[in-house]
Design a protein around this motif. Structure first.
Motif, mmCIF file in Angstrom:
data_model
loop_
_atom_site.group_PDB
_atom_site.id
_atom_site.type_symbol
_atom_site.label_atom_id
_atom_site.label_comp_id
_atom_site.label_asym_id
_atom_site.label_seq_id
_atom_site.Cartn_x
_atom_site.Cartn_y
_atom_site.Cartn_z
ATOM 1 N N THR A 199 2.786 110.970 83.431
ATOM 2 C CA THR A 199 2.978 111.997 82.510
ATOM 3 C C THR A 199 4.086 111.485 81.521
ATOM 4 O O THR A 199 5.370 111.558 82.070
ATOM 5 C CB THR A 199 3.077 113.464 82.750
ATOM 6 O OG1 THR A 199 1.888 113.888 83.617
ATOM 7 C CG2 THR A 199 2.988 114.293 81.550
ATOM 8 N N THR B 127 -0.142 108.278 79.517
ATOM 9 C CA THR B 127 -0.278 109.577 80.263
ATOM 10 C C THR B 127 -1.614 109.444 81.277
ATOM 11 O O THR B 127 -2.893 109.105 80.638
ATOM 12 C CB THR B 127 -0.249 110.716 79.858
ATOM 13 O OG1 THR B 127 1.046 110.801 79.268
ATOM 14 C CG2 THR B 127 -0.692 111.712 80.684
ATOM 15 N N SER C 229 5.919 112.628 78.227
ATOM 16 C CA SER C 229 6.155 113.602 77.188
ATOM 17 C C SER C 229 7.420 113.859 77.055
ATOM 18 O O SER C 229 8.243 113.857 78.099
ATOM 19 C CB SER C 229 5.434 114.872 77.825
ATOM 20 O OG SER C 229 5.297 115.848 77.038
#
Length: 115
Positions: free
Chosen positions: A112, A91, A114
């Protein structure tokens, strides 16, 4: 030198992204380009670099997972970074720039990772 990076986004761990950067302007004397990244609160770091000949080098964390490519024409270069098996540690904001001496930084593209 103008740098326009795009292709970032939100991806789950283990996922894939392809980043693209269009470079233009006074680039005739720049022989190598790189992808860099900066995680929040950390220093910007090199991810991978590629010479105009196509010879590429990767930082240890990128080896086997990331692939850098370049295509050239007279007016611009297109730099790409294919990233697979992404991890939360990947990230950050990803930038392209000349390597090893960067020019003025562009805005970068946010990646990102996640769940």
């Amino acid at each position: 030198v103008q740098l326009q990076a795009f292709g970032g986004g939100l991806v789950q761990p283990g996922g894939f992204l392809r980043l693209t950067c269009i470079v233009s302007g006074n680039i005739a004397e720049i022989y190598s380009w790189g992808w860099y990244r900066q995680a929040r609160g950390q220093e910007r770091e090199l991810v991978a670099r590629i010479h105009r000949s196509g010879n590429a080098n990767y930082e240890d964390f990128a080896k086997g997972r990331f692939t850098i490519t370049i295509s050239r024409d007279n007016a611009k270069n297109t730099l790409s970074l294919q990233m697979r098996s992404l991890e939360p540690e990947d990230t950050g904001v990803y930038y392209c720039n000349a390597c090893p001496i960067p020019r003025t930084w562009g805005k970068g593209t946010q990646v990102t990772v996640s769940s």
